[in-house]
Design a protein around this motif. Sequence first.
Motif, PDB file in Angstrom:
ATOM      1  N   ASP A  17       0.555  -1.221   0.152  1.00 52.51           N
ATOM      2  CA  ASP A  17       0.026  -0.031   0.103  1.00 52.51           C
ATOM      3  C   ASP A  17       0.893   1.276   0.114  1.00 52.51           C
ATOM      4  O   ASP A  17       0.420   2.441   0.070  1.00 52.51           O
ATOM      5  CB  ASP A  17      -0.849   0.037   1.254  1.00 52.51           C
ATOM      6  N   ARG A  18       2.267   1.089  -0.432  1.00 52.20           N
ATOM      7  CA  ARG A  18       3.086   2.219  -0.337  1.00 52.20           C
ATOM      8  C   ARG A  18       4.057   2.236  -1.607  1.00 52.20           C
ATOM      9  O   ARG A  18       4.360   0.987  -1.927  1.00 52.20           O
ATOM     10  CB  ARG A  18       4.035   2.413   0.840  1.00 52.20           C
ATOM     11  N   ILE A  19       4.367   3.387  -2.068  1.00 50.54           N
ATOM     12  CA  ILE A  19       5.280   3.198  -3.175  1.00 50.54           C
ATOM     13  C   ILE A  19       6.978   3.602  -2.610  1.00 50.54           C
ATOM     14  O   ILE A  19       7.039   4.808  -1.686  1.00 50.54           O
ATOM     15  CB  ILE A  19       5.000   4.148  -4.226  1.00 50.54           C
ATOM     16  N   SER A  20       7.838   2.936  -2.673  1.00 45.68           N
ATOM     17  CA  SER A  20       9.156   3.561  -2.496  1.00 45.68           C
ATOM     18  C   SER A  20       9.531   4.513  -2.910  1.00 45.68           C
ATOM     19  O   SER A  20       9.278   5.045  -4.087  1.00 45.68           O
ATOM     20  CB  SER A  20      10.422   2.240  -2.812  1.00 45.68           C
ATOM     21  N   GLN A  21      10.466   5.486  -2.182  1.00 49.03           N
ATOM     22  CA  GLN A  21      11.018   6.602  -2.344  1.00 49.03           C
ATOM     23  C   GLN A  21      12.371   6.602  -3.280  1.00 49.03           C
ATOM     24  O   GLN A  21      12.502   7.550  -3.876  1.00 49.03           O
ATOM     25  CB  GLN A  21      11.105   7.539  -1.172  1.00 49.03           C
ATOM     26  N   ALA A  23      12.787   4.353  -5.634  1.00 55.12           N
ATOM     27  CA  ALA A  23      12.429   4.076  -7.050  1.00 55.12           C
ATOM     28  C   ALA A  23      10.758   3.672  -7.056  1.00 55.12           C
ATOM     29  O   ALA A  23      10.351   3.549  -5.936  1.00 55.12           O
ATOM     30  CB  ALA A  23      13.176   2.698  -7.410  1.00 55.12           C
ATOM     31  N   PRO A  24      10.463   4.001  -8.422  1.00 57.94           N
ATOM     32  CA  PRO A  24       8.862   3.810  -8.226  1.00 57.94           C
ATOM     33  C   PRO A  24       8.387   2.421  -8.275  1.00 57.94           C
ATOM     34  O   PRO A  24       7.834   1.959  -9.232  1.00 57.94           O
ATOM     35  CB  PRO A  24       8.497   4.439  -9.851  1.00 57.94           C
ATOM     36  N   VAL A  25       8.577   1.762  -7.079  1.00 54.91           N
ATOM     37  CA  VAL A  25       8.288   0.446  -7.087  1.00 54.91           C
ATOM     38  C   VAL A  25       7.365   0.199  -5.913  1.00 54.91           C
ATOM     39  O   VAL A  25       7.611   1.042  -4.954  1.00 54.91           O
ATOM     40  CB  VAL A  25       9.343  -0.802  -7.007  1.00 54.91           C
ATOM     41  N   PRO A  26       6.446  -0.827  -5.680  1.00 50.61           N
ATOM     42  CA  PRO A  26       5.797  -0.963  -4.628  1.00 50.61           C
ATOM     43  C   PRO A  26       6.519  -1.605  -3.342  1.00 50.61           C
ATOM     44  O   PRO A  26       7.501  -2.246  -3.487  1.00 50.61           O
ATOM     45  CB  PRO A  26       4.748  -1.912  -4.916  1.00 50.61           C
ATOM     46  N   ILE A  27       6.281  -1.123  -2.279  1.00 50.65           N
ATOM     47  CA  ILE A  27       7.011  -1.901  -0.759  1.00 50.65           C
ATOM     48  C   ILE A  27       6.022  -2.897  -0.324  1.00 50.65           C
ATOM     49  O   ILE A  27       4.654  -2.447  -0.170  1.00 50.65           O
ATOM     50  CB  ILE A  27       6.950  -0.772   0.311  1.00 50.65           C
ATOM     51  N   LEU A  28       6.592  -3.959   0.042  1.00 49.67           N
ATOM     52  CA  LEU A  28       5.630  -5.070   0.565  1.00 49.67           C
ATOM     53  C   LEU A  28       6.005  -5.232   1.960  1.00 49.67           C
ATOM     54  O   LEU A  28       7.126  -5.240   2.440  1.00 49.67           O
ATOM     55  CB  LEU A  28       6.211  -6.551  -0.151  1.00 49.67           C
TER      56      LEU A  28
END
Length: 488
Positions: A17-21, A23-28
């Motif tokens: 439910d978050r995007i990493s700062q 790189a434009p990838v989701p955080i699990l």
Amino acid sequence: MVVGDVMKDLYIFGNTDRISQEAPVPILGVKKNDLKAGGAANVALNAAALGLKVTILSIVGEDKPAEEIERILKSQSVNCIFIRCSNTQTVQKHRIISQNQQILRIDYEAGKSNEGFSGDNYLKLFSYFKKEVDSEKHKAIILSDYKKGVLAYCKRLISTAKKKSIPVFVDPKGASFSNYKYSTFLKPNLKEFERVVGSSVSRAEFNSKAVKLKNILNVDNLLITKGQSGMLLFQGKKAPLTVSAHNSKEVFDVTGAGDTVLATIVAATANNYSLVDAVKIASVSAGIAVSKFGTSSISSNELKAEIINSSGITSSLKINLKLKKNDELFENLCKRKTIKGKKELGIFFDHIKTEKKSIVFTNGCFDIIHAGHIFLLEKAKKFGDFLVVGLNSDKSVKQLKGENRPINGEKDRINVLKSIMWVDFVVVFKEKTPYKIIETICPNVLVKGGDYLPNEIIGSDLVKRNGGKIKIVPFKKGLSSTNVMKKI
């Protein structure tokens, strides 16, 4: 015995439910990990869950994943023969799952299919395989090929097994199936099949290619699994048989469904089902497997319940399955040597009727067993297939013999009778006479010890009415429980 490539399957569940700062990838956000045994190990677990005694043979790395896989297998009573190789790593597949969807898979494995495996590894594999085959304890061999190198020389394994007349079932991989020549049963999925023979524009062309492949490889049976389109069986010289997919449950994950299918077919044929019935049962097992997440096994009880309760299964298969189940229940009765209640009587009668066996019945208190009792039971056993002894309950004995009897309690008297080789089953009755139990059991032969006339024996009218016989075994002179008690 299962031979093939084992691997560690790790499922990592979490929320994205978050995007990493960075790189434009989701955080699990990881919630839990689920470790499972995959590849050939999953086949072994499925076979074990269906009641087979399983040995698995493979080449693995000298590493923690191999130890984890072995621990899982041993927890399900699978015998592991792992050849450790220091020059390679055990294959791992890590699947990242978010909101019940696989979003990424990370594979850990050597570059080439058998990179790191030595000639000595394969010699050990052949040596262990031959030893297991020569032991004559295996009803079937499953070769589970994931093209990781263990089955690089499987022709030799097939040849060794065939010399001992052990059927070989193969789950193939690769652009050529030539390694699997002379196997008993080959099970590619549609994609694997078309990779070898090419795509087809018609059913006739598809069937023609399947028959040609089967003949070139000299395999006895070819089963092509086609997902939701079912399965197509080419058996001997018979016309191809289509087995519909069993989709009573929602499809959730197809991972490992092929492993379940092959294990089920082997388990069913090992239990004397026809190959056609085995494939139909496997279709049901696949339907259950795809309703679960990840590589998984199904139990025999789970499979039986699904078949018996399903409206889409033919009645002949249901009847066959019920008969198999009743055989298992009857075997349990035979081990216990006691029959209790209407349900167990029903199991007993079903077996007698199916196998066309005869029942011999005799009864008594059997309070103090003596040579006269043994003589009676030995003679009675000779009159038919199963000797059932009706035993008076403690309350019934008191009514007949007085408050000071029985000397030995009901449980002890049952155990003594069970230990006598001529007694097949003991059934306790609470009434003063065995009339009701004779009426229920309907024996073919009613045996009584003493100098009775046939018409004087309780239950003789019932037995004669059903076409049965009355047999009287004379008492041994001077032998009775009363005389024994007097001497004591």
